[in-house]
Design an enzyme around this catalytic site. Structure first.
Site, mmCIF file in Angstrom:
data_model
loop_
_atom_site.group_PDB
_atom_site.id
_atom_site.type_symbol
_atom_site.label_atom_id
_atom_site.label_comp_id
_atom_site.label_asym_id
_atom_site.label_seq_id
_atom_site.Cartn_x
_atom_site.Cartn_y
_atom_site.Cartn_z
ATOM 1 N N CYS A 175 -26.295 -2.217 -8.670
ATOM 2 C CA CYS A 175 -27.562 -2.363 -7.953
ATOM 3 C C CYS A 175 -27.355 -2.918 -6.550
ATOM 4 O O CYS A 175 -27.703 -4.065 -6.258
ATOM 5 C CB CYS A 175 -28.485 -3.261 -8.750
ATOM 6 S SG CYS A 175 -28.788 -2.544 -10.351
ATOM 7 N N GLU A 176 -26.748 -2.133 -5.706
ATOM 8 C CA GLU A 176 -26.510 -2.485 -4.304
ATOM 9 C C GLU A 176 -26.522 -1.179 -3.524
ATOM 10 O O GLU A 176 -25.898 -0.207 -3.965
ATOM 11 C CB GLU A 176 -25.105 -3.089 -4.109
ATOM 12 C CG GLU A 176 -24.821 -4.331 -4.866
ATOM 13 C CD GLU A 176 -24.903 -5.592 -4.012
ATOM 14 O OE1 GLU A 176 -25.132 -5.496 -2.787
ATOM 15 O OE2 GLU A 176 -24.751 -6.656 -4.599
ATOM 16 N N TYR A 216 -14.731 -2.122 3.234
ATOM 17 C CA TYR A 216 -14.144 -1.793 4.543
ATOM 18 C C TYR A 216 -14.681 -0.484 5.099
ATOM 19 O O TYR A 216 -14.154 0.017 6.083
ATOM 20 C CB TYR A 216 -12.618 -1.620 4.429
ATOM 21 C CG TYR A 216 -11.892 -2.705 3.699
ATOM 22 C CD1 TYR A 216 -11.844 -4.000 4.195
ATOM 23 C CD2 TYR A 216 -11.221 -2.424 2.509
ATOM 24 C CE1 TYR A 216 -11.147 -4.989 3.516
ATOM 25 C CE2 TYR A 216 -10.519 -3.413 1.835
ATOM 26 C CZ TYR A 216 -10.491 -4.688 2.339
ATOM 27 O OH TYR A 216 -9.800 -5.661 1.663
ATOM 28 N N ARG A 229 0.813 -1.214 0.000
ATOM 29 C CA ARG A 229 0.000 0.000 0.000
ATOM 30 C C ARG A 229 0.855 1.276 0.000
ATOM 31 O O ARG A 229 0.601 2.202 -0.774
ATOM 32 C CB ARG A 229 -0.898 -0.007 1.241
ATOM 33 C CG ARG A 229 -1.893 1.134 1.297
ATOM 34 C CD ARG A 229 -2.540 1.222 2.693
ATOM 35 N NE ARG A 229 -2.932 -0.047 3.219
ATOM 36 C CZ ARG A 229 -4.136 -0.606 3.079
ATOM 37 N NH1 ARG A 229 -5.086 0.044 2.452
ATOM 38 N NH2 ARG A 229 -4.396 -1.790 3.600
ATOM 39 N N TYR A 246 -4.722 -1.750 -3.866
ATOM 40 C CA TYR A 246 -5.956 -2.495 -3.619
ATOM 41 C C TYR A 246 -7.141 -1.828 -4.319
ATOM 42 O O TYR A 246 -8.250 -1.800 -3.792
ATOM 43 C CB TYR A 246 -6.195 -2.664 -2.106
ATOM 44 C CG TYR A 246 -4.997 -3.274 -1.407
ATOM 45 C CD1 TYR A 246 -4.626 -4.582 -1.685
ATOM 46 C CD2 TYR A 246 -4.203 -2.534 -0.533
ATOM 47 C CE1 TYR A 246 -3.492 -5.146 -1.093
ATOM 48 C CE2 TYR A 246 -3.081 -3.085 0.069
ATOM 49 C CZ TYR A 246 -2.736 -4.390 -0.222
ATOM 50 O OH TYR A 246 -1.623 -4.952 0.356
HETATM 51 N N1 LLP Z 1 2.934 -9.141 3.086
HETATM 52 C C1 LLP Z 1 1.907 -9.967 3.336
HETATM 53 C C2 LLP Z 1 2.183 -11.339 3.748
HETATM 54 C C3 LLP Z 1 0.588 -9.499 3.209
HETATM 55 O O1 LLP Z 1 -0.422 -10.313 3.482
HETATM 56 C C4 LLP Z 1 0.352 -8.163 2.808
HETATM 57 C C5 LLP Z 1 -1.001 -7.648 2.645
HETATM 58 C C6 LLP Z 1 1.466 -7.346 2.530
HETATM 59 C C7 LLP Z 1 2.744 -7.860 2.698
HETATM 60 C C8 LLP Z 1 1.333 -5.919 2.085
HETATM 61 O O2 LLP Z 1 0.720 -5.149 3.051
HETATM 62 P P1 LLP Z 1 0.632 -3.554 2.884
HETATM 63 O O3 LLP Z 1 2.024 -3.024 2.911
HETATM 64 O O4 LLP Z 1 -0.027 -3.299 1.595
HETATM 65 O O5 LLP Z 1 -0.193 -3.132 4.041
HETATM 66 N N2 LLP Z 1 -7.316 -5.266 0.607
HETATM 67 C C9 LLP Z 1 -6.957 -4.616 1.835
HETATM 68 C C10 LLP Z 1 -5.532 -4.879 2.226
HETATM 69 C C11 LLP Z 1 -5.199 -6.344 2.360
HETATM 70 C C12 LLP Z 1 -3.764 -6.580 2.724
HETATM 71 C C13 LLP Z 1 -3.418 -8.010 2.580
HETATM 72 N N3 LLP Z 1 -2.052 -8.340 2.861
HETATM 73 C C14 LLP Z 1 -7.228 -3.130 1.704
HETATM 74 O O6 LLP Z 1 -7.712 -2.714 0.641
HETATM 75 O O7 LLP Z 1 -7.031 -2.367 2.638
#
Ligand code: LLP
Length: 418
Positions: free
Chosen positions: A344-345, A317, A277, A372
Site C-alpha cells: 500500500c504505497e 533509487y 554487484r 541488493y
Molecule cells: N566495499 C564497500 C566498502 C562498500 O560500501 C560496497 C558497497 C562495496 C564494497 C560493494 O560495492 P559494489 O561492488 O556492489 O558496487 N544498495 C545499493 C548499493 C549500495 C552499495 C553499498 N556499498 C544498490 O542497490 O544499488
C-alpha cells in the site's frame, strides 16, 4: 544476462531449467540465481588481475545467502564484511576468515572483538575514534589488530547520490591529509599494525576513471608514507564495478586489470578489490506472477505478487530492472503497463511503462536482481520474504525457504496483563 537466462522456444530459462517449471515447483515470488553466471564472473575478475598479487574480497552485502558465499569460498574468494552477522555467515558457509576484510563506519565493540578472535587480516578503519576502539580491544585481548585506513580521495564517482561514497561530503572514509597524519601516529603502535590503504568511492560505476583518479591519489599517499618508513603492503580499491541493467556498457575488467598492473608494477603492493554487484547482479532474477491486470483512466497496471518489500531498488533509487515475460503469447495484446506490487504505497513499483503481452497468471522475470535484491527485502505489510533458488545446469536447489507467517510472528509477544 541472456546467456544464463536464455529464451528457448519462446520460454525463459535459468540455465537448463524453464522458469515455468521452477515457478510451479517453488511458487512465486522467488529469487533465482545461476551458478555459472556467478562462477564465470568471479573467474573474469580473477583473470583480469592475473600477474598481480591480489585477493578478491566479495562484498557480502550484495547477496549474503549462505549458498552464494559457499560458492564464493569454493572459488577461493575472500570476503568484504560490514558486520559481525556477515562474518558469521562467511564462517558458516565455509569461508576462510584469513581472507576477510572488515569495512563499515560503525563497527561495534562486540563485532571488533569477534573479528579479532577470528583472526581476520584487516580492519578497514573509517575514523580516529574507531582506531582508538580497536586498539583498546586489541590490547585487552592481547591480539595485535591489522588495519588499513579507508581514505576519502574526494573524487566524484558520477553515480546515484545515494551510492556515491568518495566525496568530501560523505560519511565514509578519512580525508587524505588526516589519514596521512593518523598513519604517522600509528607508526610503532603496540596493538595496531598498519597493513594497507583502503578506499571505496561508490557503487555502479560505469566509467572507472574516477577510480583511477583515486588510485593515483592513493599511490602518492603510499609514496609519502613509505618515505616515512610506514610500510604499506596492500591497496584495497573497494568495489563499485557497474553492471548493465538496461543498455549500459559495463566497464572493462581487462582494462582495469591493465591499469592496476601498470600502476602497481615494481611497488611490491598487493591489490584487494571488493566487488559485490558485478559478481552477482546479473546472476539473479526475481520471478513473479501477474495477479491482476487493471486499466485505470490514464494507465494500465500489471499487479504482480512481488513488491517493493521483495525488491526495493526501483522505489528506493528509481532503479531500472528489465522485466521479461517468461512466456509470450502473440495473441495477447501488447500494452504498456506499470508493473506494481500489492503493497500500500504509490512508490510500490518494479517497473514503469513496460510494453508487455501478458494476462493474469503470466509469469514475469525481473532481471538483474541478484545484487541488493533479497538482502534489502523486508516484511513490510507483513509479507513473508520470498524463497531463493540456485540453478546449476539442470538442477535446482532451494537455498532459502520462503518465510512463513510463523517465522514473521514468532518473536513477538502479547502483553500478558492486557
Ligand atoms: N566495499 C564497500 C566498502 C562498500 O560500501 C560496497 C558497497 C562495496 C564494497 C560493494 O560495492 P559494489 O561492488 O556492489 O558496487 N544498495 C545499493 C548499493 C549500495 C552499495 C553499498 N556499498 C544498490 O542497490 O544499488
Amino acid at each position: 544476462m541472456t546467456q544464463y537466462f536464455p529464451y528457448r522456444d519462446g520460454c525463459l530459462f535459468a540455465e537448463e531449467l524453464s522458469l515455468e517449471s521452477l515457478a510451479e515447483h517453488y511458487g512465486t515470488p522467488c529469487y533465482i540465481y545461476s551458478r555459472s553466471a556467478i562462477e564465470d564472473q568471479w573467474k573474469r575478475f580473477n583473470r583480469a588481475l592475473k600477474g598481480i598479487p591480489h585477493q578478491i574480497c566479495y562484498a557480502v552485502k550484495a547477496n549474503s545467502s549462505l549458498a552464494v558465499l559457499q560458492l564464493m569460498s569454493h572459488l577461493g574468494s575472500g570476503f568484504d564484511i560490514v558486520s559481525g552477522g556477515e562474518l558469521e555467515r562467511v564462517i558458516r558457509a565455509g569461508g576462510d576468515p584469513s581472507k576477510v576484510v572488515f569495512s563499515g563506519v560503525g563497527k561495534r565493540r562486540d563485532e571488533i572483538e569477534q573479528a579479532l578472535h577470528t583472526g581476520i587480516p584487516c580492519f578497514n578503519v573509517e575514523s580516529a575514534g574507531e582506531i582508538e576502539r580497536i586498539a583498546e580491544i586489541a590490547q585487552r585481548l592481547e591480539k595485535k589488530a591489522p588495519v588499513s585506513l579507508r581514505v576519502n580521495p574526494d573524487v566524484d564517482p558520477k553515480t546515484h547520490p545515494y551510492i556515491a561514497t568518495g566525496l568530501r561530503s560523505s560519511k565514509f572514509g578519512i580525508a587524505m591529509q588526516e589519514a596521512e597524519h593518523l598513519y604517522q601516529e600509528l607508526a610503532g603502535h603496540e596493538w595496531v599494525e598498519v597493513v594497507g590503504v583502503d578506499c571505496h568511492i561508490g557503487s555502479q560505476l560505469l566509467d572507472l576513471d574516477p577510480m583511477y583518479e583515486a588510485l593515483d591519489k592513493i599511490m602518492d599517499l603510499v609514496a609519502r608514507l613509505r618515505k616515512k618508513n610506514i610500510n604499506i603492503r596492500h591497496l584495497d580499491m573497494g568495489g563499485g564495478f557497474g553492471i548493465c541493467y538496461q543498455d549500459e556498457d559495463e566497464p572493462s575488467l581487462d582494462s582495469f586489470g591493465r591499469k592496476v598492473k601498470e600502476t602497481l608494477a615494481g611497488t611490491g603492493l598487493a591489490l584487494i578489490i571488493e566487488p559485490g554487484r558485478a559478481m552477482v547482479g546479473n546472476a539473479g532474477i526475481l520471478l513473479t506472477q501477474v495477479e491482476f491486470l487493471k486499466t485505470a483512466e490514464e494507465k494500465s497496471f500489471a499487479i504482480v505478487d512481488a513488491a517493493m518489500n521483495d525488491l526495493p531498488r526501483p522505489s528506493l533509487y528509481d532503479a531500472w530492472h528489465d522485466i521479461r515475460p517468461v512466456h509470450e503469447n502473440s495473441s495477447w495484446p501488447l500494452r504498456t503497463y506499470d508493473v506494481v506490487g500489492p503493497v500500500c504505497e504509490s512508490g510500490d513499483f518494479l517497473g514503469k511503462e513496460r510494453s508487455l503481452r501478458i494476462e493474469p497468471g503470466s509469469l514475469l522475470a525481473v532481471s538483474s536482481a541478484g545484487a541488493y535484491g533479497f538482502v534489502m527485502s523486508s516484511n513490510y505489510n507483513t509479507r513473508p520474504r520470498p524463497a531463493e533458488i540456485m540453478v546449476d545446469q539442470d538442477r535446482s536447489y532451494l537455498i532459502r525457504e520462503r518465510e512463513s507467517l510463523d517465522d514473521l510472528l514468532h518473536r513477538e509477544n502479547l502483553i500478558p496483563e492486557w
